[in-house]
Design a protein around this motif. Sequence first.
Motif, PDB file in Angstrom:
ATOM      1  N   GLU A  78      -2.433   3.560  13.270  1.00 18.25           N
ATOM      2  CA  GLU A  78      -1.001   3.267  13.301  1.00 18.25           C
ATOM      3  C   GLU A  78      -0.714   2.072  12.409  1.00 18.25           C
ATOM      4  O   GLU A  78      -1.380   1.045  12.504  1.00 18.25           O
ATOM      5  CB  GLU A  78      -0.541   2.988  14.731  1.00 18.25           C
ATOM      6  CG  GLU A  78      -0.536   4.216  15.602  1.00 18.25           C
ATOM      7  CD  GLU A  78       0.097   3.964  16.965  1.00 18.25           C
ATOM      8  OE1 GLU A  78       0.318   2.789  17.336  1.00 18.25           O
ATOM      9  OE2 GLU A  78       0.380   4.956  17.652  1.00 18.25           O
ATOM     10  N   LYS A  79       0.282   2.237  11.542  1.00 18.00           N
ATOM     11  CA  LYS A  79       0.661   1.168  10.610  1.00 18.00           C
ATOM     12  C   LYS A  79       2.176   1.111  10.502  1.00 18.00           C
ATOM     13  O   LYS A  79       2.834   2.141  10.569  1.00 18.00           O
ATOM     14  CB  LYS A  79       0.074   1.423   9.223  1.00 18.00           C
ATOM     15  CG  LYS A  79      -1.432   1.325   9.163  1.00 18.00           C
ATOM     16  CD  LYS A  79      -1.886   1.266   7.729  1.00 18.00           C
ATOM     17  CE  LYS A  79      -3.361   1.004   7.643  1.00 18.00           C
ATOM     18  NZ  LYS A  79      -3.705  -0.394   7.648  1.00 18.00           N
ATOM     19  N   PRO A  80       2.720  -0.094  10.290  1.00 17.76           N
ATOM     20  CA  PRO A  80       4.154  -0.194  10.013  1.00 17.76           C
ATOM     21  C   PRO A  80       4.399   0.182   8.548  1.00 17.76           C
ATOM     22  O   PRO A  80       3.924  -0.496   7.647  1.00 17.76           O
ATOM     23  CB  PRO A  80       4.470  -1.669  10.273  1.00 17.76           C
ATOM     24  CG  PRO A  80       3.179  -2.377  10.030  1.00 17.76           C
ATOM     25  CD  PRO A  80       2.078  -1.401  10.378  1.00 17.76           C
ATOM     26  N   VAL A  81       5.099   1.271   8.326  1.00 21.66           N
ATOM     27  CA  VAL A  81       5.330   1.771   6.973  1.00 21.66           C
ATOM     28  C   VAL A  81       6.792   2.158   6.791  1.00 21.66           C
ATOM     29  O   VAL A  81       7.509   2.387   7.760  1.00 21.66           O
ATOM     30  CB  VAL A  81       4.432   2.985   6.643  1.00 21.66           C
ATOM     31  CG1 VAL A  81       2.961   2.600   6.634  1.00 21.66           C
ATOM     32  CG2 VAL A  81       4.663   4.133   7.611  1.00 21.66           C
ATOM     33  N   GLN A  98      -2.979   3.932  -2.597  1.00 20.28           N
ATOM     34  CA  GLN A  98      -2.892   3.037  -3.756  1.00 20.28           C
ATOM     35  C   GLN A  98      -2.469   1.666  -3.251  1.00 20.28           C
ATOM     36  O   GLN A  98      -1.486   1.550  -2.531  1.00 20.28           O
ATOM     37  CB  GLN A  98      -1.866   3.565  -4.759  1.00 20.28           C
ATOM     38  CG  GLN A  98      -1.598   2.659  -5.928  1.00 20.28           C
ATOM     39  CD  GLN A  98      -2.743   2.621  -6.917  1.00 20.28           C
ATOM     40  OE1 GLN A  98      -3.424   3.603  -7.134  1.00 20.28           O
ATOM     41  NE2 GLN A  98      -2.960   1.477  -7.513  1.00 20.28           N
ATOM     42  N   THR A  99      -3.218   0.638  -3.618  1.00 24.41           N
ATOM     43  CA  THR A  99      -2.893  -0.734  -3.233  1.00 24.41           C
ATOM     44  C   THR A  99      -2.583  -1.536  -4.480  1.00 24.41           C
ATOM     45  O   THR A  99      -3.314  -1.464  -5.464  1.00 24.41           O
ATOM     46  CB  THR A  99      -4.079  -1.391  -2.484  1.00 24.41           C
ATOM     47  OG1 THR A  99      -4.335  -0.634  -1.294  1.00 24.41           O
ATOM     48  CG2 THR A  99      -3.771  -2.824  -2.112  1.00 24.41           C
ATOM     49  N   ILE A 100      -1.493  -2.295  -4.421  1.00 19.65           N
ATOM     50  CA  ILE A 100      -1.124  -3.192  -5.512  1.00 19.65           C
ATOM     51  C   ILE A 100      -1.135  -4.601  -4.935  1.00 19.65           C
ATOM     52  O   ILE A 100      -0.366  -4.905  -4.020  1.00 19.65           O
ATOM     53  CB  ILE A 100       0.264  -2.841  -6.088  1.00 19.65           C
ATOM     54  CG1 ILE A 100       0.266  -1.393  -6.589  1.00 19.65           C
ATOM     55  CG2 ILE A 100       0.640  -3.820  -7.208  1.00 19.65           C
ATOM     56  CD1 ILE A 100       1.637  -0.875  -6.945  1.00 19.65           C
ATOM     57  N   ASN A 132       0.853  -1.185   0.000  1.00 19.30           N
ATOM     58  CA  ASN A 132       0.000   0.000   0.000  1.00 19.30           C
ATOM     59  C   ASN A 132       0.887   1.232   0.000  1.00 19.30           C
ATOM     60  O   ASN A 132       1.895   1.274   0.703  1.00 19.30           O
ATOM     61  CB  ASN A 132      -0.892   0.031   1.249  1.00 19.30           C
ATOM     62  CG  ASN A 132      -1.830  -1.148   1.313  1.00 19.30           C
ATOM     63  OD1 ASN A 132      -2.432  -1.501   0.315  1.00 19.30           O
ATOM     64  ND2 ASN A 132      -1.938  -1.772   2.461  1.00 19.30           N
ATOM     65  N   PHE A 133       0.487   2.233  -0.756  1.00 21.50           N
ATOM     66  CA  PHE A 133       1.177   3.517  -0.783  1.00 21.50           C
ATOM     67  C   PHE A 133       0.241   4.561  -0.199  1.00 21.50           C
ATOM     68  O   PHE A 133      -0.951   4.585  -0.524  1.00 21.50           O
ATOM     69  CB  PHE A 133       1.551   3.900  -2.227  1.00 21.50           C
ATOM     70  CG  PHE A 133       2.640   3.043  -2.804  1.00 21.50           C
ATOM     71  CD1 PHE A 133       3.965   3.438  -2.717  1.00 21.50           C
ATOM     72  CD2 PHE A 133       2.345   1.838  -3.423  1.00 21.50           C
ATOM     73  CE1 PHE A 133       4.973   2.652  -3.243  1.00 21.50           C
ATOM     74  CE2 PHE A 133       3.346   1.043  -3.952  1.00 21.50           C
ATOM     75  CZ  PHE A 133       4.666   1.455  -3.862  1.00 21.50           C
ATOM     76  N   GLN A 162       3.504   0.543   2.751  1.00 19.96           N
ATOM     77  CA  GLN A 162       3.301  -0.540   3.708  1.00 19.96           C
ATOM     78  C   GLN A 162       3.439  -1.858   2.990  1.00 19.96           C
ATOM     79  O   GLN A 162       2.752  -2.110   2.005  1.00 19.96           O
ATOM     80  CB  GLN A 162       1.916  -0.437   4.363  1.00 19.96           C
ATOM     81  CG  GLN A 162       1.674  -1.543   5.358  1.00 19.96           C
ATOM     82  CD  GLN A 162       0.265  -1.526   5.924  1.00 19.96           C
ATOM     83  OE1 GLN A 162      -0.649  -0.967   5.325  1.00 19.96           O
ATOM     84  NE2 GLN A 162       0.110  -2.126   7.079  1.00 19.96           N
ATOM     85  N   ARG A 163       4.319  -2.713   3.514  1.00 21.08           N
ATOM     86  CA  ARG A 163       4.511  -4.049   2.946  1.00 21.08           C
ATOM     87  C   ARG A 163       3.719  -5.028   3.787  1.00 21.08           C
ATOM     88  O   ARG A 163       3.873  -5.078   4.984  1.00 21.08           O
ATOM     89  CB  ARG A 163       5.990  -4.439   2.960  1.00 21.08           C
ATOM     90  CG  ARG A 163       6.854  -3.446   2.221  1.00 21.08           C
ATOM     91  CD  ARG A 163       8.303  -3.842   2.258  1.00 21.08           C
ATOM     92  NE  ARG A 163       8.975  -3.203   3.368  1.00 21.08           N
ATOM     93  CZ  ARG A 163      10.195  -2.704   3.298  1.00 21.08           C
ATOM     94  NH1 ARG A 163      10.878  -2.761   2.190  1.00 21.08           N
ATOM     95  NH2 ARG A 163      10.758  -2.173   4.349  1.00 21.08           N
ATOM     96  N   LYS A 164       2.872  -5.805   3.143  1.00 24.23           N
ATOM     97  CA  LYS A 164       2.069  -6.790   3.878  1.00 24.23           C
ATOM     98  C   LYS A 164       2.506  -8.176   3.512  1.00 24.23           C
ATOM     99  O   LYS A 164       2.748  -8.475   2.397  1.00 24.23           O
ATOM    100  CB  LYS A 164       0.597  -6.654   3.552  1.00 24.23           C
ATOM    101  CG  LYS A 164      -0.010  -5.367   4.036  1.00 24.23           C
ATOM    102  CD  LYS A 164      -1.479  -5.455   3.706  1.00 24.23           C
ATOM    103  CE  LYS A 164      -2.267  -4.272   4.060  1.00 24.23           C
ATOM    104  NZ  LYS A 164      -3.648  -4.413   3.722  1.00 24.23           N
TER     105      LYS A 164
END
Length: 119
Positions: free
Chosen positions: A52-55, A16-18, A6-7, A117-119
């Motif tokens: 809160e997100k790990p980014v 933006q999600t890829i 996610n950007f 964000q890397r998932k």
Amino acid sequence: MKLSVNFYTTEQQQSQTIEFNPNFQTWLSRSPLFQIGEDQIHTLSLEGQDIEKPVVNLNKEVRSQMLDFLYNAIVSETKELLFQIEDLAIHDELTYRIDKLIAILDCVKNTQYQYLQRK
């Protein structure tokens, strides 16, 4: 669970999600792209809520390193595709990789996006 990156912008604009298939996710997670930058907890305003997100902060250095990797990976995958064009199964996977790498490249190039964000 869908596999994706996610950007996010610093504004309350749309992210933006890829999304990826599992094979690409495995390949990408082992690539240098996922070693660039460090995940840090950051508060983002999304849809009127602070979350809160790990980014990874897409600062100038991180963005430059990611762009270098993506340009090189796209060239390498395209070259491999041209060499393996006769094998349809390899062709489909390489075409998919190139498509997703270009989508990520477009987002990394877009300086409106400040976080990934890397998932």
